[in-house]
Scaffold this active site. Structure first.
Site, PDB file in Angstrom:
ATOM      1  N   ARG A   1      -0.971   9.640   4.097  1.00  0.00           N
ATOM      2  CA  ARG A   1      -0.144  10.721   4.607  1.00  0.00           C
ATOM      3  C   ARG A   1       1.259  10.587   4.047  1.00  0.00           C
ATOM      4  NH1 ARG A   1      -1.892  15.089   6.685  1.00  0.00           N
ATOM      5  NH2 ARG A   1      -0.060  15.259   8.016  1.00  0.00           N
TER       6      ARG A   1
ATOM      7  N   HIS B   1       0.879   0.868  -3.640  1.00  0.00           N
ATOM      8  CA  HIS B   1       0.292   1.950  -4.440  1.00  0.00           C
ATOM      9  C   HIS B   1      -0.475   1.346  -5.612  1.00  0.00           C
ATOM     10  CE1 HIS B   1      -0.278   5.888  -6.182  1.00  0.00           C
ATOM     11  NE2 HIS B   1       0.180   5.435  -7.335  1.00  0.00           N
TER      12      HIS B   1
ATOM     13  N   GLU C   1      11.556   9.771   1.086  1.00  0.00           N
ATOM     14  CA  GLU C   1      11.012  11.080   1.454  1.00  0.00           C
ATOM     15  C   GLU C   1      10.072  11.663   0.399  1.00  0.00           C
ATOM     16  OE1 GLU C   1      14.845  11.664  -0.724  1.00  0.00           O
ATOM     17  OE2 GLU C   1      14.123  10.374   0.898  1.00  0.00           O
TER      18      GLU C   1
ATOM     19  N   LYS D   1      -7.436  -6.668  -6.199  1.00  0.00           N
ATOM     20  CA  LYS D   1      -7.195  -8.105  -6.036  1.00  0.00           C
ATOM     21  C   LYS D   1      -5.706  -8.423  -6.118  1.00  0.00           C
ATOM     22  CE  LYS D   1     -11.667  -9.728  -7.778  1.00  0.00           C
ATOM     23  NZ  LYS D   1     -12.374 -10.465  -8.862  1.00  0.00           N
TER      24      LYS D   1
END
Length: 224
Positions: free
Chosen positions: A92, A110, A143, A173
């Site tokens: 989200r 990420h 943001e 990993k």
């Protein structure tokens, strides 16, 4: 003192598991007050429950504007005594309502070397592009999606024509290594942000000896 945190998830929770295991090994100075998911069937909730960690489910589908959903998340986390947030596969985009509740205390993982390949399928996008190096990034959240200042990154080789799942596993990993490290630096208040640059205080490694070729930077410390 352990930093009271929340971990936000949407899926399997393998990065959550890596944090829990470092806590169990007394390497991480954090206390997970709650694991929150926007999906009731997220397997990560079962991982948390197996260790007696409180969980919460809050479906974004039950809310209108994103701000309303974020406000309810803030309420739940604040009631649990949370001071910092780790987004570990939480799918989200958060709003200033959430950001302002935990300023400078929200970290995300990420599966790409940002700023390349932001979005929901960083690994797949990298594989399709034909990169020679892929990887992952732990960063502060702002943001914009996958945009905040970079804390630590890891790179792995990508091979032409390989199965995307193989690359995903190789990246994962490294996620399991760099996210707990970033969380520990946050817990010990060793990170400062100047513009887009994150500075690490009192590193337990000799950076002069890394020769600049390390595939993880800043280098991991003992235990990670």
């Amino acid at each position: 003192m352990s930093l009271p945190i929340a971990v936000l998830i949407s899926g399997s929770g393998s990065n959550l598991q890596s944090i829990i295991e470092k806590m169990e090994d007394n390497i991480l100075d954090v206390d997970i007050k709650v694991v929150l998911s926007n999906k009731a069937d997220a397997y990560g909730l079962k991982r948390a429950e197996a260790y007696g960690i409180p969980t919460a489910v809050l479906s974004h589908k039950d809310f209108g504007p994103r701000e309303e959903f974020d406000a309810e998340m803030v309420r739940i986390l604040k009631e649990a005594g949370v001071e910092a947030v780790v987004m570990a596969g939480f799918m989200r985009i958060i709003t200033p309502v959430f950001l302002n509740a935990f300023p400078g205390k929200i970290v995300n993982i990420h599966p790409a070397i940002l700023p390349s390949f932001p979005g929901v399928d960083g690994q797949g996008d990298a594989a399709k592009y034909g990169v020679q190096l892929a990887g992952c990034t732990a960063h502060f959240v702002d943001e914009k999606m996958d945009h905040g200042a970079v804390i630590i990154q890891a790179a792995v080789p990508a091979y032409p024509g390989e199965d995307e799942d193989e690359l995903r596993e190789r990246i994962l990993k490294q996620e399991h290594r760099i996210l707990p490290q970033a969380v520990q630096w946050l817990a010990k208040d060793r990170l400062s942000v100047e513009g887009r640059f994150v500075k690490l205080a009192e590193a337990d490694v000799d950076l002069a000896e890394t020769d600049g070729l390390s595939l993880i930077n800043p280098p991991l410390e003992v235990g990670f």
